[in-house]
Design an enzyme around this catalytic site. Structure first.
Site, mmCIF file in Angstrom:
data_model
loop_
_atom_site.group_PDB
_atom_site.id
_atom_site.type_symbol
_atom_site.label_atom_id
_atom_site.label_comp_id
_atom_site.label_asym_id
_atom_site.label_seq_id
_atom_site.Cartn_x
_atom_site.Cartn_y
_atom_site.Cartn_z
ATOM 1 N N THR A 1 0.798 -1.234 0.000
ATOM 2 C CA THR A 1 0.000 0.000 0.000
ATOM 3 C C THR A 1 0.825 1.275 0.000
ATOM 4 O OG1 THR A 1 -0.012 -0.043 2.406
ATOM 5 C CG2 THR A 1 -1.843 -1.132 1.301
ATOM 6 N N GLY B 1 13.930 -5.570 12.456
ATOM 7 C CA GLY B 1 14.517 -6.818 12.898
ATOM 8 C C GLY B 1 13.440 -7.816 13.236
ATOM 9 N N GLU C 1 3.097 -5.269 15.635
ATOM 10 C CA GLU C 1 2.426 -3.977 15.799
ATOM 11 C C GLU C 1 0.963 -4.182 16.147
ATOM 12 O OE1 GLU C 1 4.795 -0.984 12.706
ATOM 13 O OE2 GLU C 1 2.736 -1.607 12.304
#
Length: 1517
Positions: A515, A544, A578
Site C-alpha cells: 500500500t 529486525g 504492531e
C-alpha cells in the site's frame, strides 16, 4: 543442651499489641521544629515514632495507642497546661508508667524549669489553675492532674532546652537515652505482623542448617516495602537472647546520609569493644551499597565462633560475598490469604473482612500485589468507610497512588543510575510488551533502541539486583505498583525522558509493499491537512525480529491506530507484532482502532482465510512466533466495524475522505485543555453532572457556576464541557468574556464567535450588537446546543449573548461562570453550583505538583508545605501560583517567602482577586468590604449592619451585593466570613496606597505600625479605623489618649489588652464602634462624647460600673459587657432608649439590674447567662413588649418567673435552664409568639414542650420523665397526649384549654376522669361496634333500655347481692360472640353468692385473660393459621345500695394501652354509643402477636369494679 548447639525455638507471637517504640506528647499547638527534629533523629536511629500534632483530640488516649508505646517523651512548654487534652494525655502516660512500667522521658522547653512543673509555680502554675477552674469541677480529677505533673517533672534523667543553640546537643542526648532504654527491651515489629512468623521460621531453619561454628552471615533481600526490616526485628527478638552480645543497627542508609564522612559510620554504631571476638548477634538494617559494607565492621574474623550477622537490603551486589555472606534470603510477596488478613486488620481491625466488601477486597489486593507496605496503606485509607467510599478510594488509587507508598518505591527507582532508570521507566511504560518477555529478546530490543553505556544485559541485571524487576524462568516480572509508578514517571518527569511536545493523534500500521504508493501517501497528507498529528513508519527504519522501542512508544502514545489490512499484511511478522500491541491498547481502552480493509474482505481477516489467510500461513511456515496471540489480534480487528476499499472502487479519494472524517469525529477535536494537574476536578464535575440529571429535556437548562476568583470555575466548566459536548448538535465555549468584552468591538467579536462555532460558518456577518442579538435569537433555537459563557461580570454581556431561555432549543444547556450571583438571578437560572474550596488532601496534592513536580512534598519540606497549603485555604489559584514560585528553591527561601506572605500577598494572586473588588460598582460597597476585611470577620451580620448603617451606609443591601460577588460569606450562625486571601487582598489595597506612611492610610491593623503611630502621636484625620490586638499573656500596653487628637474621622476602634492613659476628650465624636476587650475601670469616668456610638463591646472588662455619670446615647443599639468579672450592677438604661441588644454573659458579681430596664422599648435580646449572683429580675422587665429573646441560663439564684411574663408579647425564645426556678408560670402558655423554651428541665420547641409542662402541673409528684407529643400546633392547643395523671388536675387544665378536641393517654395503670369535663373533649379516634347488655335477676322480665347512637341495645344485669356485669364488644359480630355472650350470662346467673365465675379457655374459639379490680394485662398470643377478629370485654362491678347507676355513669372512661407500640386509646363512657362503626376495628387491627396490652376501666361515682376479663375471638385465615 548448650547454647552453642541448641536449635533456636520459635516463640514468635503474631498478635502482639505493641504499636510503636516512642510516643511524643507535645503541648505545642502546631508541628514545631524541636519535635519535628527530635522525631526525625529518632527515626534515623531506627525508632518507630508516634507523634501527636497538637492537643486537638483524645483519640490517641481512647484508642490505646499510648498504652502500646514502649517509651513516652513528654515535651513540656510554658503553656502546656492550657489544654485539658494535654493533661489527659499526661494522666494516661503516668498511669501506664505506674501500671505497666512504661518508660517516660520529660523534656522542658524555653523558660520552663522542671522545678516550676513540679511545684506548679509562677506562670505555669497560674495557667494550670485557670485551666482546671474553667474545665473541671471534679476535685479528684484536679488532684490527679496535679499529681501527674509533679511525678512527671521529677522523673530523672530529664532534659532542658533553654535556648535554640544547644538544640542539636539536647536532641542527641535524648536519642541516646531513648535508644538505650529500647535496647533493653524487645523491638517493635509491626502492629499486625501477618506472615512474619512463617518467614522467620524459614530463616531459623536456615540458621539451624548451618552446623559450622564459623560466623554465619545472611542477607535478607527484597524490594522496598516487602518487610525485610520487620522480619529482621522479629528474628532479633526471637533468638538474640542466645548470644553473648546483640545489636540491632537500624537505617544504615539514612545514617550514612546524615554523617559528614563515610568513615564516621563506624563510630555511630555504638558497638563496644567487648562486642568483637564474642559470640554476637548483629543486625545491620537497610544496607544498600558496597561503600557502606566497606566501612562496616562485619568481616567474619572480627566476631567469635557461632556469631550471626544479618544484613537487610534492597540491593544485591558483589560486596555481600566479599564480606562473607553465606546465604541470600529473598523475601517473597504475600500470598492471597496473607494479603486478605493484613488488609483486613488495617481496614476492619480484625483478621477477616466483612462479607459485603469481598469483591472490593479482591480489587484492593490486586492493586497491592502482595506488598505489605501497600496493603497496610490501602487498608488504612479504607478504614471506617462504606462500600461506596471504598469504590471511590480504589478508583482514585489508579489515578493518584498513596503518597507514602509512592515515595518509598520511587526512592528505590531513584537509587539506580541514569541509564538504568531510563530503562526501567520505559519497561514499566511498555509493560504490556515486555512483561513475560524473555531476557534475551528484551536485551536485543533495548540495544536496538540505542541504549549506550553498559550493555543492556548488565543494566537489566542491575535492575534485578535493586529489586525493581525479577525473572522467573527467564521471563521478566515487575511489581504492579512499580509498573504504575514507572509509567507515571515516564509521563511526568522530563528530566528522565525527553517527552514529545505533543502525543500522536494517529498511528498508521500498514505493509509497505502492498500500500505504500499513492494510497498511504495521500491518506497521510489528508490526515495532516486536517490538523491530525500522524506517526507513519517509513522505509528508513530497519526492521529486525522484534518491534522497535520507538514504534512501541509511538503505538502506546497514539490516540487512534489506523490498521491498513492489505492482502499480504499478515505475511509480515513486524506488522503482526504492531497489531498485537495495538489490540492490547484497544482492549485496555487506551486507544481506538480504525481497520481499513484494503482489497480484502473483513471475514478473511477475522477467520484468516482467502489470500489473507494464505499470507498468514506463509509467515507461520518461515517464522516461529506467538501464533495464538496473532490469531486473536486478527480475529478481533476483523470484527471491528471499519472502512472497506475494494479493487473495484474507482474513487480512492472518497475512501480517504471517509477515513479522515471518521478519524476526525473519533478524535473529538473540540476538546478543551483543562489543567496540567486537574486535582479535585473530577469529583466536582460529577457533582455538576448529577445536578443536571434532574432537569427535564423539553426545556433549555441554564446552569450557573459561581465562586470567588481563582476557585476553578473555568476549569470545572471546561471539564464539564469536555464530558458533555458530544451530546449536542452544536457547541461553543466563549472564554474570558470579561476581558474580551472590554476590547475594541469585543461584543461583536463574541457574538460572531458564537454564531460561527454553532453553525460552522463565517458567512453570517454581524454588523452591530443589536443586530447580533436578533440573529442569535433567530438562529440559536434551531439546534440543541451546549454554550458556555465564561467569566461574565456584566448584565449587558448576558443580554447580548443569551438574553432569555426562549432563544434556545429545548434540550440545550447554557453554562455561565461568574463571580456575581446577582447576574445569575437576573437570568433566572435553573441550577446553581457553588464552588467549593479544595480539601486538605487535594490542596497538598495540587500544591506539590507545582512546587515539587510530584503529588506529595519532599520530606524536608513537609511542614513548610503544610503551612503554605493552610495559608492558601483551598484556593487553587494560590496553590498553583505560590507552588510554582517555590519550585526548586531552598528551605531558607521558603521560610522567607512565607514570612513575606503573612504581610504582603503574592502579586499574581493579589491581582487576580482584586478583579472582584475593582468590579464593585459603588464606592460604598468597596468601603464596606474593606471594613469587614479589617474589623468584622467573625462578627454577627446584624451587628455589623447596625454599625455600618450608623456610618451612613445601607449596609444590608451592600453586604448582600458582596455576598453575591463571593467577597464575603455568612455562615449558619449568621457570622460574617471571608477567605483569608481576600482578607489579605483588602488589607494590601490599603497598605500599597501609602506603603511607607501608615499614619495617612484610612485603616490600620498591623500591630507594629499601629504601635508606632500611637506611641509617636502620628495620628491623622485620614484614619477611619484602627485595631490593636495584643497578646493577653503580657501586661496591658499603656498608650496616651492624646495620640487620638488628630483622628477626627475615626469611626471604628478595636483594642485588646490595651490601656489608655489621659483625658478621653481626644477620642473622636464620629466613633460608631468601640470594641475594647479588657477595658480598664478608668473608663467609667471617661468624659468624651459618646452620643454617636452604635455598638460598645467591653468583653472581659475590669469595670465595676459602666458609667459613673450617664449621658444620652440615642444611637446605641448594642451593649456587650460579657465576662466582666467585677461588674456589680447594670447601667441606667433610661439614657439608652434605642438599645436592641444587651449582653451581660458570665458577669459573676452582677447582683443588681436597674429597674430602668423597662425603658428599653426597642430591645430584642437580653442575655444574663451565667450571672451566678443575680437573684431577682425587676418587675419592669416584663413590660418589654419588643423583647424576642431572654436568656437566664446559669443564673442559679433566680428562683421565679412572674406571671407577668404574659406581657412579653413578642417573646420567641426563653432560656432559663440551670436556675432555681421550679415552677413554670401558667401565663407562659398564653404567649402566642413563644417558639423555643428551656426551663425546669423542659427544653425544645414550644409545641413539643407545652404538653409536658401541662402534665407536670397535673402530677407534680411524679418522678419519671414523660414522653409527650402533640398532634397539632399548640399555639392553639387542640390535641393533647399525656401520661397517666391525676384526673382532677387534668380536668382542671383541660377546662383552661377550651379548644382541646382530643386527649390521648401515654402510659399508666389506672385513670379516672371526673365528670366536670365535657365528654366531647374526648373525641375518640377508634370505635367500630359496641353492645352493652344487662339483665335483672328475673331474666324473664327482659327489660331493656336503648343507649342511643349506633349501639344495638344495652341491658344491665343486676343480682341479689348487687353484683352486675357489662359487656363491651370490640369488633364485628359473629356466631362465636353470640355463644360467648350467652355463656357469660349463664355463668354469671348461676354463680354462687359473692363469686364472679366467668367462662374460661375450654372453648377453642376464644382465649380468656382476666384481672382483679379495674385492669387486665395480657400478651397477644400467636395462633398459627388464625387471626384475631373480635374482642369481648366483661366488667363485673358493684354499686352502693343508695346509688342506682344509669347506663352512662357505669363506665366513666375506658383506656386501652398497647405498650409494645406505645399507642394509647381513651374513651369517654357517655359518648361510646356515638362512635363510628370502623373505629373499633382499628383498635383490633392494632393488636398483633407479641404485643403487651393493658385495659383500664375508670368507673363512675359509687361504682366499684370487681373483675375485668377480656375474650379474644379468633377466626381462620
Amino acid at each position: 543442651m548448650s547454647s552453642e548447639n541448641k536449635e533456636h525455638q520459635s516463640t514468635f507471637n503474631p498478635y502482639r499489641t505493641m504499636m510503636c517504640d516512642v510516643y511524643i506528647s507535645s503541648g505545642l499547638q502546631q508541628p514545631d521544629s524541636f519535635t519535628s527534629d527530635l522525631s526525625h533523629e529518632l527515626k534515623l536511629a531506627g525508632v518507630y515514632v508516634l507523634r501527636n500534632y497538637g492537643p486537638y483530640t483524645n483519640d490517641l488516649i481512647l484508642s490505646g495507642k499510648i498504652e502500646g508505646c514502649r517509651v513516652c517523651i513528654i515535651v513540656f512548654t510554658i503553656d502546656y497546661a492550657k489544654s485539658t487534652l494535654c493533661l489527659q494525655e499526661l494522666l494516661k502516660i503516668m498511669e501506664c508508667r505506674n501500671s505497666k512500667g512504661q518508660e517516660v522521658v520529660p523534656v522542658f522547653l524555653g523558660f520552663l524549669r522542671p522545678s516550676k512543673g513540679c511545684n506548679q509555680s509562677d506562670h505555669f502554675g497560674t495557667i494550670l489553675l485557670d485551666t482546671l477552674e474553667r474545665n473541671s469541677t471534679d476535685e479528684n480529677k484536679v488532684l490527679s492532674y496535679s499529681t501527674a505533673l509533679q511525678e512527671a517533672s521529677a522523673i530523672s534523667p530529664r532534659f532542658q532546652l533553654s535556648n535554640i543553640w544547644n538544640k542539636s546537643k539536647v536532641i542527641e542526648d535524648i536519642v541516646k537515652h531513648v535508644t538505650s532504654l529500647l535496647d533493653s527491651t524487645e523491638l517493635f515489629v509491626a502492629e499486625h505482623p501477618v506472615g512474619v512468623n512463617s518467614r522467620v521460621q524459614d530463616l531459623i531453619q536456615l540458621i539451624n542448617n548451618h552446623k559450622s561454628k564459623d560466623v554465619l552471615a545472611i542477607a535478607i533481600w527484597g524490594m522496598a516495602g516487602i518487610g525485610t526490616t520487620t522480619i529482621a526485628k522479629a528474628l532479633y527478638n526471637q533468638i538474640s537472647c542466645n548470644f553473648d552480645a546483640r545489636k540491632f543497627v537500624p537505617n544504615i542508609k539514612k545514617r550514612l546520609k546524615a554523617l559528614t564522612t563515610v568513615w564516621s559510620l563506624q563510630d555511630s554504631l555504638g558497638l563496644p569493644k567487648s562486642f568483637f571476638n564474642s559470640k554476637v548477634f548483629l543486625v545491620l538494617d537497610d544496607v544498600r551499597s558496597e561503600r557502606e559494607l566497606e566501612v562496616l565492621p562485619v568481616t567474619p574474623e572480627r566476631f567469635g565462633p557461632g556469631s550471626i550477622v544479618i544484613i537487610t537490603t534492597r540491593i544485591i551486589h558483589d560486596g555481600l560475598h566479599k564480606i562473607g555472606v553465606n546465604h541470600i534470603y529473598k523475601v517473597k510477596q504475600m500470598d492471597y490469604n496473607e494479603s486478605v488478613e493484613l488488609l483486613s486488620w488495617s481496614a476492619f481491625q480484625k483478621a477477616t473482612p466483612q462479607r459485603s466488601f469481598s469483591g472490593l477486597i479482591n480489587y484492593a489486593i490486586e492493586y497491592s500485589d502482595g506488598l505489605p507496605l501497600a496493603l497496610v496503606a490501602v487498608g488504612s485509607a479504607l478504614s471506617e468507610k462504606g462500600t461506596q467510599e471504598w469504590e471511590s478510594v480504589l478508583d482514585s488509587l489508579e489515578r493518584v497512588p498513596l503518597q507514602d507508598v509512592w515515595q518509598i518505591l520511587k526512592d528505590s527507582i531513584d537509587s539506580v543510575g541514569f541509564e538504568e532508570k531510563k530503562m526501567f521507566v520505559e519497561l514499566a511504560y511498555l509493560k504490556h510488551r515486555f512483561i513475560v518477555m524473555d531476557r534475551n529478546n528484551i536485551s536485543r530490543i533495548l540495544q536496538e533502541a540505542g541504549y549506550c553505556g553498559a550493555p543492556t544485559a548488565i543494566s537489566l541485571k542491575m535492575l534485578e539486583e535493586h529489586s525493581l524487576v525479577w525473572f522467573e524462568e527467564d521471563k521478566l516480572c515487575m511489581h504492579r505498583l512499580l509498573q504504575h509508578i514507572g509509567t507515571e514517571m515516564y509521563l511526568k518527569e522530563s528530566s528522565i525522558i525527553e517527552r514529545q511536545q505533543r502525543p500522536y493523534d494517529v498511528f498508521l500500521s500498514f505493509r509497505g509493499k502492498d500500500t505504500r504508493s499513492k494510497f498511504i501517501s495521500h491518506l497521510h497528507a489528508s490526515l495532516e491537512n486536517a490538523g491530525i498529528y500522524v506517526f507513519k513508519d517509513d522505509d528508513g527504519i530497519p526492521r529486525g525480529e522484534n518491534i522497535s522501542m520507538s514504534l512501541l512508544k509511538a503505538i502506546r502514545e497514539s490516540k487512534i491506530a489506523i490498521v491498513i489490512l492489505s492482502p499480504n499484511y499478515a505475511f509480515s511478522r513486524w506488522c503482526l507484532q504492531e497489531l498485537e500491541d495495538i489490540m492490547r491498547s484497544y482492549r485496555n481502552k487506551t486507544q481506538k482502532v480504525v481497520p481499513v480493509f484494503y482489497h480484502v474482505d473483513p471475514s478473511e481477516v477475522r477467520n484468516q482465510t482467502g489470500k489473507f489467510g494464505e499470507a498468514f500461513r506463509g509467515l507461520l511456515k518461515r517464522s516461529s512466533g506467538n501464533e495464538q496471540s496473532w490469531r486473536k489480534a486478527l480475529s478481533e480487528v476483523g470484527g471491528i466495524a471499519g472502512i472497506v476499499t475494494t479493487q473495484k472502487s474507482r474513487n480512492k479519494s472518497e475512501d480517504i475522505k471517509n477515513i479522515v472524517q471518521h478519524v476526525t469525529h473519533m478524535l473529538d477535536m473540540k476538546q478543551l485543555f483543562v489543567a496540567n494537574h486537574p486535582v479535585g476536578v473530577e469529583p466536582r464535575v460529577e457533582e455538576v453532572i448529577e445536578l443536571l440529571k434532574s432537569h427535564q429535556e423539553e426545556n433549555p437548562l441554564i446552569l450557573g457556576i459561581w465562586g470567588m476568583g481563582g476557585s476553578g470555575k473555568t476549569t470545572i466548566a471546561k471539564a464539564v464541557y469536555n464530558k458533555m459536548f458530544r451530546q449536542f448538535e452544536g457547541q461553543c465555549f466563549l472564554l474570558n468574556i470579561r476581558e474580551v468584552w472590554d476590547q475594541d468591538k469585543g461584543s461583536l467579536h463574541l457574538q460572531q464567535q458564537l454564531i460561527s462555532a454553532i453553525f460552522k460558518t463565517t458567512k453570517i456577518k454581524i454588523e452591530n450588537t443589536e443586530s447580533g442579538k436578533s440573529i442569535l435569537e433567530e438562529r440559536l433555537g434551531q439546534k440543541r446546543i451546549l454554550l458556555v459563557l465564561d467569566d461574565v461580570d456584566k448584565l449587558e454581556q448576558l443580554n447580548s449573548l443569551a438574553a432569555s431561555r426562549k432563544w434556545f432549543c429545548p434540550g440545550s444547556l447554557i453554562i455561565i461562570t461568574t463571580r456575581d450571583e446577582h447576574l445569575l438571578r437576573c437570568l433566572e437560572i435553573n441550577k446553581l453550583y457553588s464552588m467549593k474550596e479544595l480539601n486538605d488532601k487535594e490542596s497538598m496534592e495540587l500544591f506539590s505538583w507545582h512546587a515539587f513536580k510530584e503529588p506529595c512534598p519532599k520530606e524536608e519540606f513537609a511542614l513548610l508545605a503544610n503551612e503554605v497549603a493552610s495559608y492558601c485555604e483551598g484556593l487553587p489559584l494560590a496553590l498553583e501560583v505560590i507552588g510554582s514560585h517555590l519550585f526548586n528553591r531552598e528551605v531558607y527561601e521558603w521560610r522567607s517567602v512565607l514570612k513575606k506572605l503573612k504581610t504582603i500577598p503574592h502579586n499574581d494572586v493579589h491581582k487576580k482577586l482584586r478583579i472582584s473588588f475593582d468590579g464593585l460598582s459603588d464606592d460604598r460597597e468597596r468601603e464596606i468590604f474593606l471594613d469587614v476585611a479589617f474589623f468584622f470577620i467573625g462578627m454577627d451580620k446584624n451587628d455589623v449592619v447596625d454599625i455600618l448603617n450608623g456610618c451612613g451606609h445601607s449596609a444590608e443591601i451592600e453586604i448582600n451585593v458582596l455576598m453575591e460577588r463571593c467577597l464575603i460569606t455568612v455562615d449558619t450562625k449568621r457570622k460574617l466570613g471571608m477567605h483569608g486571601l481576600l482578607r489579605d487582598m483588602g488589607r494590601e489595597i490599603i497598605r500599597e496606597s501609602l506603603p511607607t506612611k501608615p499614619e495617612k492610610r484610612s485603616r490600620l491593623w498591623n500591630p507594629e505600625e499601629v504601635l508606632n503611630v500611637l506611641s509617636k502621636d502620628m495620628g491623622t484625620k485620614a484614619i477611619e479605623g484602627l485595631t490593636l490586638n495584643l497578646p493577653k499573656s503580657v501586661n496591658p500596653t499603656k498608650l496616651k489618649t492624646e495620640a487620638f487628637k488628630e483622628m477626627k474621622r475615626l469611626r471604628l476602634l478595636q483594642f485588646v489588652n490595651v490601656q489608655l492613659v489621659g483625658d478621653f476628650k481626644y477620642i473622636s465624636t464620629d466613633l460608631r464602634w468601640l470594641c475594647w476587650h479588657g477595658c480598664p475601670s478608668e473608663y467609667a469616668t471617661a468624659n468624651f462624647d459618646q452620643a454617636n456610638l452604635v455598638a460598645i463591646d467591653f468583653k472581659y472588662s475590669k469595670l465595676e460600673l459602666v458609667w459613673r455619670k450617664g449621658q444620652m446615647m440615642k444611637q446605641l443599639k448594642i451593649l456587650n459587657l460579657s465576662h466582666s468579672q467585677h461588674l456589680t450592677q447594670t447601667p441606667d438604661f433610661s439614657n439608652l432608649p434605642n438599645l436592641e441588644k444587651l449582653i451581660l454573659k458570665y458577669c459573676p458579681k452582677l447582683t443588681s439590674v436597674s429597674h430602668t430596664i423597662g425603658y428599653l422599648k426597642q430591645v430584642l435580646l437580653i442575655n444574663f447567662k451565667g450571672c451566678s449572683s443575680l437573684r431577682v429580675l425587676p418587675r419592669s422587665i416584663y413590660k418589654l413588649k419588643s423583647l424576642k429573646t431572654l436568656i437566664l441560663s446559669g443564673c442559679s439564684l433566680i428562683d421565679k418567673l412572674e406571671e407577668d411574663v404574659e406581657q412579653m408579647e413578642s417573646l420567641t425564645t426563653l432560656m432559663a435552664d440551670k436556675t432555681a426556678i421550679t415552677q413554670v408560670p401558667h401565663a407562659l402558655l398564653r404567649l402566642k409568639s413563644i417558639v423555643y423554651i428551656s426551663l425546669c428541665d423542659f427544653q425544645g420547641l414550644s409545641r413539643n414542650v407545652f404538653p409536658s409542662i401541662i402534665w407536670s402541673w397535673t402530677s407534680p409528684t411524679n418522678n419519671f420523665s414523660p414522653q409527650v407529643q402533640s398532634v397539632l400546633d399548640l399555639s392553639n392547643i387542640l390535641s393533647l397526649v399525656v401520661p397517666n395523671s391525676n384526673s382532677q388536675g387534668l380536668s382542671s387544665i383541660i377546662r383552661e384549654l377550651p379548644q382541646v378536641q382530643k386527649v390521648k393517654l401515654e402510659s399508666g395503670s389506672q385513670f379516672q376522669m371526673t365528670g366536670d369535663v365535657a365528654s366531647d373533649t374526648f373525641n375518640v379516634t377508634n370505635c367500630n361496634e359496641m353492645k352493652i347488655t344487662s339483665s335483672a335477676s328475673n331474666i324473664s322480665k327482659g327489660s331493656t333500655s336503648s343507649l342511643g347512637g349506633s349501639c344495638n341495645e344495652g341491658v344491665i344485669l343486676e343480682s341479689e347481692n348487687s353484683l352486675s356485669s357489662i359487656l363491651i364488644q370490640m369488633g364485628l359480630n359473629c356466631s362465636v360472640t353470640e355463644v360467648l355472650r350467652e355463656s357469660i350470662l349463664e355463668k354469671f346467673s348461676a354463680r354462687v353468692s359473692g363469686d364472679c365465675l366467668l367462662p374460661g379457655n375450654k372453648n377453642p374459639d376464644w382465649l380468656t385473660f382476666s384481672g382483679e379490680d379495674s385492669l387486665v394485662t395480657f400478651n397477644v398470643p400467636q395462633l398459627n393459621g388464625r387471626k384475631l377478629k373480635t374482642a369481648l370485654l366483661c366488667i363485673v362491678y358493684s354499686s352502693s345500695p343508695n346509688n342506682a347507676p344509669s347506663e352512662g355513669s357505669i363506665i366513666k372512661n375506658l383506656l386501652i394501652l398497647n405498650y409494645t407500640k406505645t399507642t394509647p386509646y381513651i374513651y369517654d363512657g357517655d359518648t361510646l354509643a356515638s362512635f363510628r362503626d370502623e373505629e373499633w376495628q382499628k383498635v383490633i387491627s392494632n393488636l398483633e402477636a407479641g404485643d403487651k396490652v393493658q385495659i383500664v376501666v375508670a368507673a363512675g361515682l359509687g361504682i366499684t369494679v370487681k373483675k375485668t376479663a377480656v375474650y379474644l375471638i379468633y377466626c381462620d385465615l
